[in-house]
Design a protein around this motif. Structure first.
Motif, PDB file in Angstrom:
ATOM      1  N   PRO A  31     -25.200   8.918 -39.928  1.00 51.27           N
ATOM      2  CA  PRO A  31     -25.510   7.539 -40.304  1.00 51.27           C
ATOM      3  C   PRO A  31     -26.524   7.515 -41.445  1.00 51.27           C
ATOM      4  O   PRO A  31     -27.430   8.344 -41.498  1.00 51.27           O
ATOM      5  CB  PRO A  31     -26.112   6.957 -39.024  1.00 51.27           C
ATOM      6  CG  PRO A  31     -26.645   8.129 -38.293  1.00 51.27           C
ATOM      7  CD  PRO A  31     -25.792   9.301 -38.663  1.00 51.27           C
ATOM      8  N   GLN A  32     -26.340   6.567 -42.356  1.00 53.17           N
ATOM      9  CA  GLN A  32     -27.267   6.425 -43.476  1.00 53.17           C
ATOM     10  C   GLN A  32     -28.154   5.205 -43.341  1.00 53.17           C
ATOM     11  O   GLN A  32     -29.223   5.152 -43.920  1.00 53.17           O
ATOM     12  CB  GLN A  32     -26.487   6.372 -44.785  1.00 53.17           C
ATOM     13  CG  GLN A  32     -25.789   7.682 -45.080  1.00 53.17           C
ATOM     14  CD  GLN A  32     -25.015   7.625 -46.370  1.00 53.17           C
ATOM     15  OE1 GLN A  32     -24.490   6.592 -46.740  1.00 53.17           O
ATOM     16  NE2 GLN A  32     -24.947   8.753 -47.045  1.00 53.17           N
ATOM     17  N   HIS A  33     -27.703   4.201 -42.588  1.00 48.56           N
ATOM     18  CA  HIS A  33     -28.482   2.982 -42.362  1.00 48.56           C
ATOM     19  C   HIS A  33     -28.369   2.620 -40.888  1.00 48.56           C
ATOM     20  O   HIS A  33     -27.274   2.518 -40.357  1.00 48.56           O
ATOM     21  CB  HIS A  33     -27.947   1.818 -43.199  1.00 48.56           C
ATOM     22  CG  HIS A  33     -27.828   2.128 -44.649  1.00 48.56           C
ATOM     23  ND1 HIS A  33     -28.915   2.302 -45.455  1.00 48.56           N
ATOM     24  CD2 HIS A  33     -26.747   2.321 -45.433  1.00 48.56           C
ATOM     25  CE1 HIS A  33     -28.514   2.580 -46.682  1.00 48.56           C
ATOM     26  NE2 HIS A  33     -27.190   2.599 -46.687  1.00 48.56           N
ATOM     27  N   SER A  34     -29.487   2.409 -40.231  1.00 48.97           N
ATOM     28  CA  SER A  34     -29.447   2.077 -38.808  1.00 48.97           C
ATOM     29  C   SER A  34     -29.129   0.606 -38.568  1.00 48.97           C
ATOM     30  O   SER A  34     -28.663   0.248 -37.493  1.00 48.97           O
ATOM     31  CB  SER A  34     -30.770   2.442 -38.150  1.00 48.97           C
ATOM     32  OG  SER A  34     -31.822   1.710 -38.722  1.00 48.97           O
ATOM     33  N   SER A  74     -30.866  12.239 -40.147  1.00 53.50           N
ATOM     34  CA  SER A  74     -31.997  12.626 -40.986  1.00 53.50           C
ATOM     35  C   SER A  74     -33.234  11.823 -40.595  1.00 53.50           C
ATOM     36  O   SER A  74     -33.142  10.710 -40.070  1.00 53.50           O
ATOM     37  CB  SER A  74     -31.645  12.349 -42.445  1.00 53.50           C
ATOM     38  OG  SER A  74     -32.775  12.474 -43.258  1.00 53.50           O
ATOM     39  N   ARG A  75     -34.400  12.376 -40.883  1.00 50.39           N
ATOM     40  CA  ARG A  75     -35.649  11.645 -40.615  1.00 50.39           C
ATOM     41  C   ARG A  75     -35.795  10.427 -41.518  1.00 50.39           C
ATOM     42  O   ARG A  75     -36.611   9.555 -41.237  1.00 50.39           O
ATOM     43  CB  ARG A  75     -36.844  12.568 -40.815  1.00 50.39           C
ATOM     44  CG  ARG A  75     -36.997  13.559 -39.697  1.00 50.39           C
ATOM     45  CD  ARG A  75     -38.288  14.304 -39.823  1.00 50.39           C
ATOM     46  NE  ARG A  75     -38.397  15.268 -38.742  1.00 50.39           N
ATOM     47  CZ  ARG A  75     -39.339  16.163 -38.654  1.00 50.39           C
ATOM     48  NH1 ARG A  75     -40.263  16.246 -39.602  1.00 50.39           N
ATOM     49  NH2 ARG A  75     -39.382  16.996 -37.652  1.00 50.39           N
ATOM     50  N   LYS A  76     -35.022  10.368 -42.575  1.00 55.02           N
ATOM     51  CA  LYS A  76     -35.059   9.211 -43.472  1.00 55.02           C
ATOM     52  C   LYS A  76     -34.558   7.944 -42.775  1.00 55.02           C
ATOM     53  O   LYS A  76     -34.840   6.841 -43.227  1.00 55.02           O
ATOM     54  CB  LYS A  76     -34.198   9.466 -44.710  1.00 55.02           C
ATOM     55  CG  LYS A  76     -34.731  10.547 -45.605  1.00 55.02           C
ATOM     56  CD  LYS A  76     -33.805  10.764 -46.787  1.00 55.02           C
ATOM     57  CE  LYS A  76     -34.249  11.931 -47.622  1.00 55.02           C
ATOM     58  NZ  LYS A  76     -33.325  12.183 -48.734  1.00 55.02           N
ATOM     59  N   LEU A  77     -33.815   8.114 -41.701  1.00 53.27           N
ATOM     60  CA  LEU A  77     -33.270   6.969 -40.975  1.00 53.27           C
ATOM     61  C   LEU A  77     -34.359   6.137 -40.311  1.00 53.27           C
ATOM     62  O   LEU A  77     -34.218   4.932 -40.175  1.00 53.27           O
ATOM     63  CB  LEU A  77     -32.263   7.454 -39.932  1.00 53.27           C
ATOM     64  CG  LEU A  77     -31.373   6.405 -39.314  1.00 53.27           C
ATOM     65  CD1 LEU A  77     -30.427   5.836 -40.364  1.00 53.27           C
ATOM     66  CD2 LEU A  77     -30.594   6.985 -38.166  1.00 53.27           C
ATOM     67  N   GLY A  78     -35.440   6.789 -39.920  1.00 57.07           N
ATOM     68  CA  GLY A  78     -36.533   6.061 -39.287  1.00 57.07           C
ATOM     69  C   GLY A  78     -37.246   6.931 -38.269  1.00 57.07           C
ATOM     70  O   GLY A  78     -37.009   8.131 -38.178  1.00 57.07           O
TER      71      GLY A  78
END
Length: 117
Positions: A90-93, A53-57
């Motif tokens: 992945p939810q957190h890089s 997702s773009r929320k990852l960064g």
């Protein structure tokens, strides 16, 4: 020189495969990683896809995370049961900044889902 990437036969590409696995498969979550799996295929190699997702960064972070997760899958693919389809999100890089951490997280989720031989 041999390529180290995943061959085409080991990747999921079709939209219908993604829909089948996410809607009808089993979902597992642990250490900032979500795994969907489906074992309905009886033969063939294990296949893998990463959904980010773009929320990852920014794009640099998303692409690096995908490369790391693909490499983690490549190193454990010989231990997977045949015919398994896996989608990882992945939810957190931060948790997956190194290949070893990604391999441990992916192996742990595969053990939880009983995908390993």
């Amino acid at each position: 020189m041999l390529p180290n990437g995943l061959p085409h036969s080991r990747r999921l590409h079709l939209k219908r495969d993604f829909e089948r696995i996410i809607q009808g498969g089993l979902r597992y979550q642990q250490s900032g990683l979500v795994l969907w799996t489906d074992q309905s295929r009886q033969a063939g190699p294990a296949r893998f896809a990463v959904v980010v997702s773009r929320k990852l960064g920014p794009a640099v972070v998303r692409n690096r995370t995908k490369r790391i997760l693909r490499e983690a899958f490549r190193t454990i693919q010989v231990r997977l049961k045949p015919g398994v389809d896996i989608i990882v999100k992945p939810q957190h890089s931060e948790n997956l900044s190194k290949v070893q951490a990604a391999r441990m997280a992916l192996t742990s989720l595969c053990e939880q889902a009983a995908l390993l031989n």
